[in-house]
Design a protein around this motif. Structure first.
Motif: not given
Length: 231
Positions: A216, A187, A205
């Motif tokens: 991420g 993330g 996201e």
């Protein structure tokens, strides 16, 4: 005094803690904490270890979730700041050799610690040793090869990043595989605190996790420690 250890962390506690008040520090920390908690599952009523707890910000979040938290850090100055935020136990020590009994906690967290550990395999082994059968170990690690790292590459010449050795996805999975079933998530897709990021970051996201799940900036490895009936 600071505990002598193989850690490569060199940043003074006050400087480190001030980073969390900056726009990117606030945003990135909130995102990372959400990921770590989601990986662990409910922690209310659980005995939880925060290895490399620093100045106690994640400990504070864990306590707000109802956990009984033990924090360990090698820096006495960081623990002094942590004491202003948390009522949990604080131990001066090192994640390479935890002063905790075997199977003494329900879950263990290490956020970004392994990037500064001279022996990350030893840290993994210690975290897993301390967790009871059926519990979880959650390790967070920044990934320099992602958009965040490319955008902010100049910062890697200064502390604390100048001493970091980043673990990529393959390294994390390799370190965790010996200890239990592993899951890896990523993330934090924004490279920095862009204008009005709080409004549109949830969309970013979600899209990132769907379209580019490994890109991420923050990688989170969850290790499920085998239970007593696991074969």
């Amino acid at each position: 005094t600071t505990v002598e250890s193989p850690s490569r962390w060199t940043t003074p506690a006050g400087v480190y803690d001030a980073w969390f008040e900056r726009p990117w520090g606030c945003y990135a920390t909130a995102a990372e904490h959400r990921m770590l908690l989601a990986a662990a599952g409910p922690v209310a009523g659980a005995a939880v270890l925060d290895a490399g707890c620093g100045t106690g910000r994640f400990m504070q979040r864990l306590e707000a979730e109802g956990a009984d938290v033990i924090g360990v850090d090698r820096d006495a100055d960081a623990l002094a700041i942590a004491r202003t935020r948390t009522t949990g136990a604080l131990l001066l020590g090192d994640a390479h050799q935890l002063a905790l009994p075997d199977r003494s906690v329900d879950a263990a967290f290490a956020g970004s610690v392994c990037a500064f550990a001279s022996g990350p395999a030893r840290v993994f082994a210690e975290l897993c040793r301390a967790v009871s059968p059926g519990g979880r170990v959650v390790v967070g690690s920044p990934d320099r090869a992602r958009p965040w790292g490319c955008w902010n590459r100049r910062q890697f010449g200064s502390a604390p990043w100048s001493t970091a050795r980043f673990l990529d996805r393959r390294a994390l999975l390799g370190l965790g595989a010996a200890h239990g079933r592993c899951r890896l998530q990523a993330g934090l897709y924004s490279p920095r605190a862009l204008p009005m990021i709080e409004r549109w970051s949830p969309v970013l996201e979600r899209l990132g996790s769907l379209l580019a799940p490994g890109l991420g900036a923050f990688q989170v490895l969850t290790i499920d420690i085998p239970g007593p009936t696991t074969r």
